[in-house]
Structures are given as C-alpha cells and as structure tokens.
Write an enzyme that holds these catalytic residues in place. Sequence first.
Site, mmCIF file in Angstrom:
data_model
loop_
_atom_site.group_PDB
_atom_site.id
_atom_site.type_symbol
_atom_site.label_atom_id
_atom_site.label_comp_id
_atom_site.label_asym_id
_atom_site.label_seq_id
_atom_site.Cartn_x
_atom_site.Cartn_y
_atom_site.Cartn_z
ATOM 1 N N HIS A 61 0.827 -1.208 0.000
ATOM 2 C CA HIS A 61 0.000 0.000 0.000
ATOM 3 C C HIS A 61 0.860 1.257 0.000
ATOM 4 C CE1 HIS A 61 0.730 -0.672 4.287
ATOM 5 N NE2 HIS A 61 0.173 0.477 4.626
ATOM 6 N N HIS A 67 1.333 3.718 2.092
ATOM 7 C CA HIS A 67 1.960 4.340 3.264
ATOM 8 C C HIS A 67 3.478 4.228 3.139
ATOM 9 C CE1 HIS A 67 -1.940 4.015 5.848
ATOM 10 N NE2 HIS A 67 -1.890 5.127 5.132
ATOM 11 N N ASP A 95 6.060 3.831 4.978
ATOM 12 C CA ASP A 95 6.901 2.795 5.610
ATOM 13 C C ASP A 95 6.939 1.513 4.782
ATOM 14 O OD1 ASP A 95 4.156 2.840 6.529
ATOM 15 O OD2 ASP A 95 4.641 1.276 7.982
ATOM 16 N N HIS A 96 6.128 1.439 3.730
ATOM 17 C CA HIS A 96 6.099 0.236 2.891
ATOM 18 C C HIS A 96 6.692 0.449 1.493
ATOM 19 C CE1 HIS A 96 3.610 -2.093 5.735
ATOM 20 N NE2 HIS A 96 3.359 -0.857 6.150
ATOM 21 N N HIS A 153 -7.568 -1.721 5.602
ATOM 22 C CA HIS A 153 -6.668 -0.727 6.187
ATOM 23 C C HIS A 153 -7.203 0.666 5.840
ATOM 24 C CE1 HIS A 153 -3.026 0.588 8.026
ATOM 25 N NE2 HIS A 153 -2.351 0.865 6.932
ATOM 26 N N ASP A 181 -0.588 -3.863 5.852
ATOM 27 C CA ASP A 181 -1.165 -3.599 7.166
ATOM 28 C C ASP A 181 -2.656 -3.931 7.106
ATOM 29 O OD1 ASP A 181 1.357 -2.548 7.550
ATOM 30 O OD2 ASP A 181 0.695 -0.495 7.790
ATOM 31 N N HIS A 215 5.768 -5.476 12.396
ATOM 32 C CA HIS A 215 5.212 -4.131 12.220
ATOM 33 C C HIS A 215 4.897 -3.524 13.592
ATOM 34 C CE1 HIS A 215 2.553 -0.871 10.716
ATOM 35 N NE2 HIS A 215 3.215 -1.002 9.592
HETATM 36 ZN ZN LIG Z 1 2.814 0.230 7.920
HETATM 37 ZN ZN LIG Z 2 -0.259 1.374 6.606
#
Ligand SMILES: [Zn+2]
Ligand SMILES: [Zn+2]
Length: 301
Positions: free
Chosen positions: A60, A62, A64-65, A140, A210, A268
């Site tokens: 996705h 976000h 952090d990914h 999510h 997530d 995570h």
């Molecule tokens: Zn994340």
């Molecule tokens: Zn996320």
Amino acid sequence: MNLTILGSQGALPKLNKYSSSHLLEVCNKYILIDCCEGVQFQLRKNKIKFSKIEVILISHAHGDHFFGLIGLITTLSLLRRDKDLEVYCPVSVLKIIQAHLKYTNLKLSYNLKLKGLKSNSSEIIKDDSCYSIHTIPLTHSVYTNGFLIKEKKKRRKLLLDKAIENNINKIFFNKLTKGHNVVNKYGVEINYLDVTSNGDKPKSYAYCSDTAYSESYLNLIKEVDLLYCETTFLEKHRDKASSTHHSTTKDAGQLALKANVKKLLIGHFSSRYDYYDDFLGEVKQIFNNVSLSKEGRKLDI
Ligand SMILES: [Zn+2]
Ligand SMILES: [Zn+2]
C-alpha cells in the site's frame, strides 16, 4: 522457500530498526515484499544480490512500505541491470514512481514493468512455471493488498542408484522426474515410480500487512505454511489499533488459529515498544507456533 526479514517495525524510525520489508526466495529467485526506507542497506547487510530480485510487491501507499522503492529502482540502473523488473503496487504508488521518472528524466538501463493494482477482489497477478502470486485484499485506512505466494507441484526426485541399476540412459533422467516412463538401454520399459520418489511438498507464504482484523480473506490463507500478520499493538492498546486500522496480538493469533496455518510470524511493531516478549506471550495464549520478526532473521518455510 525461505524468508529473510529486512525490517520489523511500524512507521516511525527507530535506531537500528527498519520498517516493513521481506525477502522471499522461491525457485532460486527473489521476491521483495514491501520496500522500506533503507532497504538497500539491509539488502547489502544480509548479502543479498540485487540482481536476483525478479519481482517487487508493494502492499500500500503508506511510506513505511515503499519509501525505499525509488532508490532501489535507481540503484538497479546504476548497476547496469539489463533484465526486466516487475513491480506490482497500488495505482497510487505507480503514479508516484512514474512522476519521479518523468521529472528527473531518469532513463533506466532495464525495462521496468510497473503493474498498478486496484481490484478489491483477490486476483492472480503472476503465474510462473514454478510459483504463483495472489493478492489478498486487506482492511486498512488506504487501499491495501497482502500477497500469497504458492509454489507449484514439485518434480519427483530421481533415485540415482535405482536408475543406474535399471540401465537407464541419463538423457532420460529429466523425463522420469516429470513422471513419464522411459525405455532402458535393453528396450525394457521402466516405470518412473520404480526409480523416483515423491518431490518435496509445495510451500506457501502469506504476507498480511497492514490490516485490521478481518475474516474476509480467511479462505485465501487457509493452511498456509507461514502466515505473516502484523501486530502493531499489544492488546492493551486495542483502541489505537481500531482507530488506525491495525491489528493486535490477539487478532493475529485468532487469524492464525481460524485459518489453521502451520506457523505465524508477527511484526510491524509500534515504536512505542522496546521489548517484544509480551507480543509473543499474548499471541501464544491463542496460537502457539509463533515467531517474532527481527532484522536479519531467516526462516525456512
Ligand atoms: Zn505500515
Ligand atoms: Zn499502513
């Protein structure tokens, strides 16, 4: 099939820790699942050859990914890669990458095959001769997919002593492992079952991050060999998990139990936690065969 954990944490930076990134080795090829900031350092640290990465999967949009993705795409070109690279990501991430390439006028040394995902139903996005990749629509705050990677039925194993004993020419060994009878040097038909044994059982890995708890994808992850499910929060922070569409320890335990998976991997973790024993303890109240994500940890699946 084996898995190397490159990052174990949630979104906020933490010293010596990285956000989500898993490297799956399947059929002697690498699939990179999510691409955190700093992923290139983690690949180097774990002595992973960049050139062996065939496919990148982004769950996705976000950061952090996927904040490591543009850097990695650029480095592969600096390394003069010439084979194709397949990237499967949400359409939003695809647009960000295309914009970056456009505004930096970057000419890559290889063919970048970007595939934008937008379906809310599970789909097979890759069907190789050796494995397949299926999306797992997750729940999510933005459009998110998990991924299920399944090996296909493996070839039978040759019993070399028996093949020699039966006077079979070695040019037929390949045919035998595919399950075909052959004729030996004296014209006698040899049944493949007599000179081969069953191949290894095909393995499967499901990556679910997530996501808030949901049973909508239970059928997709049923009885997988390894399930990765995020556990951003301990049970005492369930309210935070609910408001941010993440899972708790007990959610992951329930999911693993209901899907009857063989093993569970959790990660995570929110940066508010410094120790992870409580994560294991809480999950084990529901599902016993569980491991913690940790940078550099390698798991045979
Ligand atoms: Zn994340
Ligand atoms: Zn996320």
